[in-house]
Design a protein around this motif. Structure first.
Motif, mmCIF file in Angstrom:
data_model
loop_
_atom_site.group_PDB
_atom_site.id
_atom_site.type_symbol
_atom_site.label_atom_id
_atom_site.label_comp_id
_atom_site.label_asym_id
_atom_site.label_seq_id
_atom_site.Cartn_x
_atom_site.Cartn_y
_atom_site.Cartn_z
ATOM 1 N N LEU A 114 25.329 -69.630 -7.095
ATOM 2 C CA LEU A 114 25.968 -68.796 -8.104
ATOM 3 C C LEU A 114 27.073 -69.565 -8.826
ATOM 4 C CD1 LEU A 114 26.185 -65.472 -6.064
ATOM 5 C CD2 LEU A 114 24.538 -66.067 -7.837
ATOM 6 N N ALA A 115 27.079 -69.472 -10.147
ATOM 7 C CA ALA A 115 28.061 -70.192 -10.953
ATOM 8 C C ALA A 115 29.420 -69.492 -10.891
ATOM 9 C CB ALA A 115 27.573 -70.262 -12.395
ATOM 10 N N PRO A 116 30.518 -70.223 -11.157
ATOM 11 C CA PRO A 116 31.850 -69.596 -11.225
ATOM 12 C C PRO A 116 31.872 -68.511 -12.293
ATOM 13 C CG PRO A 116 32.014 -71.997 -11.211
ATOM 14 C CD PRO A 116 30.565 -71.677 -11.402
ATOM 15 N N ILE A 117 32.746 -67.526 -12.093
ATOM 16 C CA ILE A 117 32.723 -66.351 -12.969
ATOM 17 C C ILE A 117 34.142 -65.834 -13.152
ATOM 18 C CG2 ILE A 117 32.382 -64.711 -11.065
ATOM 19 C CD1 ILE A 117 30.379 -63.238 -12.827
ATOM 20 N N ARG A 118 34.449 -65.309 -14.337
ATOM 21 C CA ARG A 118 35.783 -64.754 -14.590
ATOM 22 C C ARG A 118 35.844 -63.275 -14.243
ATOM 23 N NH1 ARG A 118 34.957 -67.323 -19.385
ATOM 24 N NH2 ARG A 118 34.847 -65.326 -20.496
ATOM 25 N N THR A 119 34.825 -62.519 -14.656
ATOM 26 C CA THR A 119 34.776 -61.093 -14.358
ATOM 27 C C THR A 119 34.509 -60.899 -12.864
ATOM 28 O OG1 THR A 119 33.812 -60.757 -16.555
ATOM 29 C CG2 THR A 119 33.724 -58.900 -15.011
ATOM 30 N N SER A 120 35.284 -60.054 -12.219
ATOM 31 C CA SER A 120 35.095 -59.838 -10.787
ATOM 32 C C SER A 120 33.836 -59.013 -10.539
ATOM 33 C CB SER A 120 36.304 -59.102 -10.203
ATOM 34 O OG SER A 120 37.458 -59.898 -10.298
ATOM 35 N N ILE A 121 32.992 -59.499 -9.647
ATOM 36 C CA ILE A 121 31.824 -58.726 -9.233
ATOM 37 C C ILE A 121 32.108 -58.195 -7.832
ATOM 38 C CG2 ILE A 121 29.324 -58.683 -8.922
ATOM 39 C CD1 ILE A 121 30.188 -59.367 -11.757
ATOM 40 N N MET A 122 32.111 -56.879 -7.704
ATOM 41 C CA MET A 122 32.431 -56.218 -6.442
ATOM 42 C C MET A 122 31.196 -55.499 -5.914
ATOM 43 S SD MET A 122 36.226 -54.807 -7.546
ATOM 44 C CE MET A 122 36.956 -54.694 -5.905
ATOM 45 N N LEU A 123 31.326 -54.939 -4.735
ATOM 46 C CA LEU A 123 30.185 -54.287 -4.088
ATOM 47 C C LEU A 123 30.390 -52.787 -3.974
ATOM 48 C CD1 LEU A 123 29.545 -56.764 -1.101
ATOM 49 C CD2 LEU A 123 28.355 -56.682 -3.307
ATOM 50 N N ASN A 124 29.315 -52.033 -4.153
ATOM 51 C CA ASN A 124 29.282 -50.619 -3.777
ATOM 52 C C ASN A 124 28.738 -50.543 -2.357
ATOM 53 O OD1 ASN A 124 30.031 -49.926 -6.395
ATOM 54 N ND2 ASN A 124 27.930 -49.588 -7.072
ATOM 55 N N LEU A 125 29.555 -50.109 -1.423
ATOM 56 C CA LEU A 125 29.122 -49.997 -0.026
ATOM 57 C C LEU A 125 29.495 -48.624 0.507
ATOM 58 C CD1 LEU A 125 30.104 -53.442 1.596
ATOM 59 C CD2 LEU A 125 27.827 -52.658 0.950
ATOM 60 N N ALA A 126 28.654 -48.105 1.365
ATOM 61 C CA ALA A 126 28.944 -46.809 1.963
ATOM 62 C C ALA A 126 28.807 -46.843 3.479
ATOM 63 C CB ALA A 126 28.003 -45.753 1.380
ATOM 64 N N ASP A 127 27.823 -47.597 3.959
ATOM 65 C CA ASP A 127 27.495 -47.582 5.387
ATOM 66 C C ASP A 127 28.291 -48.657 6.129
ATOM 67 O OD1 ASP A 127 26.403 -47.471 7.881
ATOM 68 O OD2 ASP A 127 24.342 -47.914 7.262
ATOM 69 N N PRO A 128 29.268 -48.267 6.960
ATOM 70 C CA PRO A 128 30.037 -49.265 7.703
ATOM 71 C C PRO A 128 29.150 -50.149 8.580
ATOM 72 C CG PRO A 128 31.072 -47.108 7.874
ATOM 73 C CD PRO A 128 29.725 -46.896 7.245
#
Length: 801
Positions: A482-496
């Motif tokens: 994956l290339a460097p990126i300025r916009t933060s990419i976050m995760l949608n998580l629900a299941d611990p």
């Protein structure tokens, strides 16, 4: 051949050994010496003892004239002239019929007398463990290959146990394992460790890993615990307690970073027996089954020891521990390198599996590995039926031991009734790269030979056995590509339970953690039914609640503890990056589906735009339930130390409502800005956009919920099949809403992200968001790579303009 060691000592005290002495005393014993020498000063307690050397082993072999006979028997097997069983039996017989050389016997007895004298006990009870000179290497575990004898007392009994240890170097499983790993049978010697017994028969014992055994997540310590001596945990004949501890916060003694505590049924325990049978298994009491083996301070002490040992050795470690029931002291009785995840590059490509078209759930248990397979059951009741195993089947049995390894290698998955994550079945399955579901308690009762099933370990900590053949899709993720990126990419998580699977992704945190998933799956009870249990009239619900909350000081404490620990696992997976936790956003019909919920929820014609989100938090109907949610967040941040948790308020209709919610939160000890607490608001109602400046005065950030925002901007029920063509997150009206709120947020210095599905599905929408200047895009983990590539392309296109 191994007989000319660096020393001709027959016996060495543990304190005279170090980890470089593997060739002399094997992996286990050199490691025990290393810990006593180097780590005792750091508070780690290891029971004293001594080890026979490799020289003593070859001395025994040559004194009995069996070296050439051993080599000849092994060669006959390798040439296919005898069976493995015949060879093992014949070689073991050579050892068991042998006599101890006088000098070796005297050295062992003298060392034993000295150990007894130092303990102040005549004929001290000792553990007699095998330590092969090729074992416990970083790429080979030799798990359970040689024998261990516990509660051995008296010189003659000790010499007899040592002789049996030597013979166990040639059990069928040990011969087979060495052959597979490419070790020369005649170059491997056996050292015997004789160690003072810890009276864990009067307390408990277990296993500890300094890494998550399934995902390789390196920020947790996993501890398994059962009552009595530790062999039941190691062999997988008992379902133990499991504790998860967060390593980065262990040095902060102001917090208790225990992420999870799961109570096992611990149905039996191994205790002392008599001279004829030194140990025996007995049923545990109801009180023992209902209690945790370790207290929180003991869990933390062991976890800190695990981190100290890992740091000293410079690699993830697999350790065994025991608690003395007389003195209440904890001890480390073994430590060896972890052999699966320690060999993997965290930036290397990894696979994820998606299971669709599932049949009904037949049984569940702790999952080993993260794969999913389909296949046909082959049920093996006992070791006497091993020859009936059908290649490439799913092995179903009560438990496994090292004798089962040859057929485990021929299976596509393994399912057991008994055992935890550190059982023999679990360790060997990991090493073989097989998915396994252990400790189901009922697989051999429910499943039958010839049955088609799906075994899924791809859905988190819990493994599922589904009826029939499901569809399995395999995806490959390469974080390093994956290339460097300025916009933060976050995760949608629900299941611990699934959070640790994604730790290798270079995500900027969790953009949306759905509290309601933890409530519906881990808690299952309506919070108001816990606060007002006496008002419940449903006898079934009352019985369920009483059962689930047993062992907690009060019923509301159950909700707070379960919710805090569930959310803690999500926070830990991305720590110290932010984890944005949305407070409960059930609709009334969903709340009513929780245990006891029907008596506390109104009936609504349109729950989608009814009594949900912020309006509930200050309402007399739910204010006490929201207080429990706040207590859980407070525990998560202040008691457990997860200060990266950010709170988010959903469906906040007016600025006045925002003020009311923040007041209620403050009443419950959650004050925005205090102890670094940030509070975000979901932007999912046109009013949130129209009055974005005013909402920015009350909150630290926005998260655009594009599904609800589209629904309410266009007046389209997103669940309506008749209106499906009109529901479009890329409609100009919706994009105007999104672009405006991003502009206002940036003007007011507030963070803003989006947690909808559109950026995953539409590259052009991702580009639109980047052009608007959004701070973060939060996506499901399986979309992470695709969205990152979309955003990189959008950023590069923007730079060229």
């Amino acid at each position: 051949m191994g007989d000319k060691s660096a020393t001709h000592d027959l016996v060495r005290k543990f304190e005279d050994l170090e980890r470089g002495d593997v060739a002399i005393v094997g992996g286990k014993n050199s490691s025990l010496g290393e810990m006593i020498q180097q780590l005792s000063a750091k508070g780690i307690a290891v029971p004293g003892g001594f080890a026979t050397t490799a020289y003593a082993y070859w001395h025994y072999v040559d004194s009995n004239g069996i070296r050439e006979k051993m080599a000849s028997l092994v060669a006959e097997w390798q040439e296919g002239r005898t069976t493995l069983a015949e060879t093992g039996h014949s070689v073991r017989k050579l050892f068991l019929r042998g006599r101890w050389p006088e000098d070796a016997a005297e050295s062992i007895k003298t060392s034993y007398r000295e150990l007894s004298r130092r303990a102040g006990v005549e004929n001290l009870s000792v553990a007699v463990r095998s330590s092969a000179t090729a074992e416990d290497l970083p790429d080979a575990s030799f798990a359970g290959q040689q024998e261990t004898f516990l509660n051995i007392s008296g010189e003659n009994a000790l010499l007899d146990a040592c002789r049996k240890c030597y013979a166990s170097l040639f059990t069928d499983r040990a011969i087979s394992y060495r052959q597979t790993k490419g070790f020369d049978h005649m170059s491997v010697a056996l050292s015997i460790g004789v160690q003072r017994m810890v009276r864990s028969d009067l307390s408990g014992s277990g296993v500890m890993f300094s890494i998550d055994t399934e995902s390789g997540f390196d920020k947790v310590v996993i501890i398994n615990a059962a009552w009595g001596l530790g062999e039941n945990v190691v062999q997988g004949t008992v379902n133990p307690d499991e504790y998860q501890v967060f390593k980065p916060l262990l040095n902060n003694h102001a917090v208790v970073p225990i992420l999870a505590k799961t109570r096992g049924d611990k149905s039996i325990k191994m205790v002392y027996g008599n001279k004829a049978m030194p140990t025996r298994n007995v049923p545990t009491s109801k009180a023992e089954r209902a209690a945790f083996v370790l207290t929180d301070p003991e869990i933390l002490q062991l976890a800190r020891w695990g981190c100290t040992i890992e740091k000293h050795y410079g690699c993830p470690m697999d350790m065994e521990w025991a608690k003395d029931g007389v003195t209440n002291e904890l001890f480390i009785v073994q430590a060896r390198p972890e052999t699966v995840h320690s060999q993997r590059d965290p930036l290397a490509a990894f696979h994820t599996y998606t299971v669709e078209n599932k049949g009904r759930i037949l049984t569940t248990g702790p999952s080993i590995g993260d794969a999913a397979v389909t296949g046909r059951v082959c049920l093996i009741e006992s070791a006497t039926d091993l020859d009936k195993f059908i290649d490439n089947s799913i092995l179903v049995t009560r438990s496994t031991d090292p004798d089962w390894v040859p057929i485990m290698k021929r299976a596509v998955a393994i399912i057991t009734d008994q055992g935890g994550r550190t059982s023999h079945a679990a360790i060997v399955s990991r090493e073989l790269g097989l998915p396994a579901i252990v400790g189901t308690s009922n697989a051999t009762f429910l499943l039958h030979t010839g049955q088609d099933i799906t075994a899924s370990c791809a859905e988190g900590d819990t493994g599922y056995v589904y009826e029939g053949i499901a569809s399995i899709t395999t995806n490959t993720i390469e974080p390093s590509a994956l290339a460097p990126i300025r916009t933060s990419i976050m995760l949608n998580l629900a299941d611990p339970a699934a959070a640790y699977r994604w730790w290798r992704l270079p995500a900027a945190g969790i953009g949306l953690a759905r509290m309601e998933f933890v409530v519906s799956n881990a808690i299952r009870i309506h919070p108001m039914a816990l606060v007002h249990f006496d008002r419940l009239t449903d006898p079934v619900a009352k019985a369920q609640i009483a059962l689930l909350t047993a062992g907690y000081p009060t019923m509301p404490d159950y909700f707070v503890d379960k919710l805090a620990r569930g959310l803690a696992a999500l926070c830990a997976a991305v720590h110290p990056k932010p984890a944005i936790i949305r407070m409960s956003d059930f609709k009334t019909n969903e709340y009513a589906g929780l245990i006891g919920g029907a008596e506390f929820e109104p009936q609504e014609e349109n729950p989608m735009i009814g009594f949900r989100g912020a309006s509930r938090y200050y309402s007399p109907r739910y204010k006490e339930g929201f207080a429990l949610e706040c207590r859980a967040i407070k525990k998560l941040r202040e008691e457990m130390g997860m200060t990266n948790a950010v709170v988010m308020i959903p469906f906040c209709r007016t600025v006045q409502e925002a003020k009311k919610v923040l007041e209620v939160m403050a009443e419950n000890g959650l004050r925005r800005g205090e102890n670094g607490l940030q509070v975000y608001v979901m932007c999912e109602i046109p009013a949130n956009v129209i009055l974005a400046g005013e909402f920015a005065d009350e909150f630290d950030g926005f998260s655009i919920g594009s599904n609800d925002l589209t629904q309410l901007t266009l007046g389209v029920d997103r669940d309506s099949g008749e209106l499906a063509d009109l529901f479009d997150e890329q409609d100009e009206a919706v994009k105007w809403m999104i672009s405006r709120v991003i502009r206002v947020a940036r003007e007011r210095g507030r963070k803003i992200g989006i947690c909808g599905q559109a950026p995953s599905d539409h590259p052009e929408f991702a580009r639109f968001l980047v052009e608007c200047g959004i701070d973060s895009i939060s996506v499901s983990p399986d979309s992470f790579v695709a969205v990152t590539k979309h955003v990189v392309a959008a950023e590069e296109a923007g730079e060229k303009q």
